[in-house]
Enzyme design. Sequence first.
Site, PDB file in Angstrom:
ATOM      1  N   HIS A  94      12.630   1.896   5.360  1.00 53.94           N
ATOM      2  CA  HIS A  94      12.488   0.463   5.108  1.00 53.94           C
ATOM      3  C   HIS A  94      13.024  -0.318   6.291  1.00 53.94           C
ATOM      4  O   HIS A  94      14.161  -0.127   6.720  1.00 53.94           O
ATOM      5  CB  HIS A  94      13.267   0.080   3.832  1.00 53.94           C
ATOM      6  CG  HIS A  94      12.716  -1.135   3.152  1.00 53.94           C
ATOM      7  ND1 HIS A  94      12.604  -2.354   3.773  1.00 53.94           N
ATOM      8  CD2 HIS A  94      12.247  -1.313   1.891  1.00 53.94           C
ATOM      9  CE1 HIS A  94      12.080  -3.233   2.933  1.00 53.94           C
ATOM     10  NE2 HIS A  94      11.845  -2.623   1.773  1.00 53.94           N
TER      11      HIS A  94
ATOM     12  N   ASN B 105     -10.491   0.628   1.788  1.00 54.02           N
ATOM     13  CA  ASN B 105      -9.040   0.659   1.604  1.00 54.02           C
ATOM     14  C   ASN B 105      -8.725   0.447   0.130  1.00 54.02           C
ATOM     15  O   ASN B 105      -8.778  -0.686  -0.369  1.00 54.02           O
ATOM     16  CB  ASN B 105      -8.394  -0.430   2.470  1.00 54.02           C
ATOM     17  CG  ASN B 105      -6.880  -0.489   2.313  1.00 54.02           C
ATOM     18  OD1 ASN B 105      -6.280   0.322   1.608  1.00 54.02           O
ATOM     19  ND2 ASN B 105      -6.247  -1.444   2.964  1.00 54.02           N
TER      20      ASN B 105
ATOM     21  N   CYS C 271       0.802  -1.222   0.000  1.00 50.06           N
ATOM     22  CA  CYS C 271       0.000   0.000   0.000  1.00 50.06           C
ATOM     23  C   CYS C 271       0.836   1.273   0.000  1.00 50.06           C
ATOM     24  O   CYS C 271       0.315   2.348  -0.289  1.00 50.06           O
ATOM     25  CB  CYS C 271      -0.934  -0.005   1.205  1.00 50.06           C
ATOM     26  SG  CYS C 271      -2.073  -1.412   1.260  1.00 50.06           S
TER      27      CYS C 271
ATOM     28  N   HIS D 294      -2.345  19.810   7.080  1.00 49.72           N
ATOM     29  CA  HIS D 294      -3.259  18.710   6.781  1.00 49.72           C
ATOM     30  C   HIS D 294      -2.487  17.389   6.744  1.00 49.72           C
ATOM     31  O   HIS D 294      -1.306  17.356   6.390  1.00 49.72           O
ATOM     32  CB  HIS D 294      -3.951  18.938   5.438  1.00 49.72           C
ATOM     33  CG  HIS D 294      -4.528  20.308   5.292  1.00 49.72           C
ATOM     34  ND1 HIS D 294      -5.711  20.693   5.891  1.00 49.72           N
ATOM     35  CD2 HIS D 294      -4.074  21.409   4.626  1.00 49.72           C
ATOM     36  CE1 HIS D 294      -5.968  21.952   5.598  1.00 49.72           C
ATOM     37  NE2 HIS D 294      -4.988  22.412   4.827  1.00 49.72           N
TER      38      HIS D 294
END
Length: 457
Positions: free
Chosen positions: A309, A399, A230, A362
């Site tokens: 990572h 999602n 994702c 935001h």
Amino acid sequence: MKKEPTTKMMNGGGGVESKPRKGLLPDYLGSVNMKYVKLGYVYLLSLSNTFCFFLPPFLLLFIFVSRFLPILAYPLFIFLLLLIYHFLTPSSSVFLLDFSCYRPPDHFKITKSDFIELAMKSNNFSETSMELQRKVLEQSGIGEESYMPRVVFKPGHKVNLRDGREEAAMVIFGAIDELLAATKINVKHIKILVLNCGVLNTTPSLSAMVINHYKLRHNTESYNLGGMGCGAGIIAVDLAKDLLNAHQGSYALVVSTEIVSFTWYSGNDVTLLPPNCSFRMGAAAVMLSSRRIDKWRSKYQLMQLVRTHKGMDDTSYKSMELREDREGKQGLYLSRDVMEVARHALRANITTLRRLEPSFQHICVLATSKKALDEIQKDLKLTEENMEASRRTLERFGNTSSSSVWYELAYLEHKGKMKRGDKVWQIGFGSGFKCNTVVWKALRNIEPSRHNNPWNL
């Protein structure tokens, strides 16, 4: 009389003879295929040589009219020259002209009760599996209007490549069509294409499918990112950014999606069932530019991008993966440690980002589940207003994986919240395990779009 020598050039199996002419320029027409001349001219106009192309005629024009102008006009000429140079030369900055998020047709909408009914009729799930999915669905934070392909519920049907390609074509082309209509960019001017899709990886690739459908240039820098989860949408932006710096004065098209029919699990391993209840159809297309002149019509400028990572750690690496059950059925596995893994990855990412971009107006957090958003809100001490875009996106669209953060930004635009100078922070997570964040700054007040915003009624 002495015979003039001739030269021969082979062109696709045939010979073309040309004779040199004394006192003239070489006969380029006889030695160069004209299609390459035309192609070079297009490059000259669209790439970083634009300024050099317009400079000679501008100088000639000035020399012609200078005899009629007073000397006081010379500073004006220099100012105009510098102005032209500023606008026509490439920029090291990356601008976001516009983006589009695909909204599938209404007949793909699915309510929670529809989901349970269709799943039961598929005859793929045991009572235990159905009860688990019912419970997860109720706690997911997804509303009654998200979108799913009905083919996954078809009794006795095994999802195949054709199903995946059809869904991919619908959501990807739908998003790109809306983007091209909004930006008015000629596809022949797109130099870079980066497409990411986690599970579905075809041959030819999905990026090749886009090139074929839109007939992009033969030398398009094309990349297809797979298996990155994702968080791959921000990775795609990062790659496009680097390519734009290498090919300054170019356009880059970034496409992010996940194909739901290939994330669907039709077995009874309870560890593989939860993703069925959250992944929904969607795709986002983003047009980036490194052309300085595009700053004045762009929505945002890329300010900072940080990738973290944690794949060197075994727990992180194994926290999210594609697996097969005992019957060979494929599904997505999420370990019990995935939230703790995400927490550590986010903290490491923020440690770097905070030194670079200290404040945001935001926030768009990847809309995976209500539980995940609750945990992130608690850890970062965010307000309900901070989480509004993420929660509303999860409720309305579910999602949508890597494209989720773009539906959230579209929500902020739809509500008229993006003002000139505002910074928006997008946060994505992915298998591996990865945490990727990017900061955009609004270059103007973003008015709600009447066309390519998925939140429009």
